[in-house]
Design a protein around this motif. Structure first.
Motif, PDB file in Angstrom:
ATOM      1  N   GLU A 134      35.002  49.335  33.438  1.00 34.80           N
ATOM      2  CA  GLU A 134      34.281  48.385  33.935  1.00 34.80           C
ATOM      3  C   GLU A 134      35.039  47.452  35.153  1.00 34.80           C
ATOM      4  O   GLU A 134      34.515  47.146  36.197  1.00 34.80           O
ATOM      5  N   LYS A 186      35.259  48.409  42.721  1.00 35.32           N
ATOM      6  CA  LYS A 186      34.870  49.506  43.654  1.00 35.32           C
ATOM      7  C   LYS A 186      33.768  48.547  44.417  1.00 35.32           C
ATOM      8  O   LYS A 186      33.190  49.172  45.583  1.00 35.32           O
ATOM      9  N   ALA A 187      32.660  47.982  43.770  1.00 36.59           N
ATOM     10  CA  ALA A 187      31.655  47.237  44.058  1.00 36.59           C
ATOM     11  C   ALA A 187      31.844  46.018  45.073  1.00 36.59           C
ATOM     12  O   ALA A 187      31.019  45.497  45.614  1.00 36.59           O
ATOM     13  N   GLY A 188      33.136  45.560  45.017  1.00 31.84           N
ATOM     14  CA  GLY A 188      33.500  44.710  45.618  1.00 31.84           C
ATOM     15  C   GLY A 188      33.450  43.235  45.032  1.00 31.84           C
ATOM     16  O   GLY A 188      33.585  42.046  45.552  1.00 31.84           O
ATOM     17  N   VAL A 189      33.141  43.377  43.707  1.00 29.81           N
ATOM     18  CA  VAL A 189      32.849  42.153  42.993  1.00 29.81           C
ATOM     19  C   VAL A 189      34.368  41.274  42.361  1.00 29.81           C
ATOM     20  O   VAL A 189      34.310  40.312  42.363  1.00 29.81           O
ATOM     21  N   ARG A 221      37.393  48.756  37.118  1.00 34.31           N
ATOM     22  CA  ARG A 221      37.224  49.756  38.189  1.00 34.31           C
ATOM     23  C   ARG A 221      35.814  49.875  38.898  1.00 34.31           C
ATOM     24  O   ARG A 221      36.007  49.673  40.230  1.00 34.31           O
ATOM     25  N   ARG A 222      34.890  49.959  38.246  1.00 35.23           N
ATOM     26  CA  ARG A 222      33.604  49.747  38.855  1.00 35.23           C
ATOM     27  C   ARG A 222      33.255  48.447  39.499  1.00 35.23           C
ATOM     28  O   ARG A 222      32.686  48.354  40.749  1.00 35.23           O
ATOM     29  N   ARG A 223      33.525  47.220  38.957  1.00 34.54           N
ATOM     30  CA  ARG A 223      33.375  45.936  39.873  1.00 34.54           C
ATOM     31  C   ARG A 223      34.310  45.799  40.970  1.00 34.54           C
ATOM     32  O   ARG A 223      33.862  45.256  41.983  1.00 34.54           O
ATOM     33  N   TRP A 272      44.296  51.927  41.667  1.00 32.17           N
ATOM     34  CA  TRP A 272      43.953  50.457  42.013  1.00 32.17           C
ATOM     35  C   TRP A 272      44.858  49.304  41.631  1.00 32.17           C
ATOM     36  O   TRP A 272      45.677  49.605  40.899  1.00 32.17           O
TER      37      TRP A 272
END
Length: 109
Positions: A19, A25-28, A21-23, A38
């Motif tokens: 989660e 990657k999305a810039g959140v 990593r996904r956030r 990362w």
């Protein structure tokens, strides 16, 4: 300034590493991918968490004076449409396709 890897950042944020990593990657979530990994700065993650805090609310004031805490009753209505029919017709006008007039076919004999 302390840097964290993905697993450490996930523990810091109390989220699953995938989660995080996904956030990221999305810039959140603030982070950078250096090579294949990362990297996160602990201070940036703390600032990110602080930005998610709810804004401070006005405490309920108890006293002899009656104070009006709800300001929406004094709101001024500006613009907009008055009826659902007007809203529907305005939406229909916006959604209408722009068509050019058909040319008339003239034949001379």
């Amino acid at each position: 300034m302390k840097t964290l890897n993905l697993t450490e950042a996930a523990q810091f944020l109390k989220l699953h590493p995938e989660e995080v990593r996904r956030r990221a990657k999305a810039g959140v979530i603030p982070g950078a991918k250096l090579g294949k990994r990362w990297t996160f700065i602990e201070d940036d993650l703390a600032d990110h968490i602080r930005s998610l805090y709810a804004c401070t609310r006005q405490a309920l004031q108890v006293g002899h004076e009656e104070k009006k805490l709800c300001h929406s009753l004094n709101a001024v209505k500006r613009g907009g449409l008055d009826s659902p029919h007007q809203a529907a017709s305005a939406l229909d006008a916006l959604l209408q396709q722009k068509t050019k007039p058909r040319r008339k076919n003239f034949t001379t004999s």
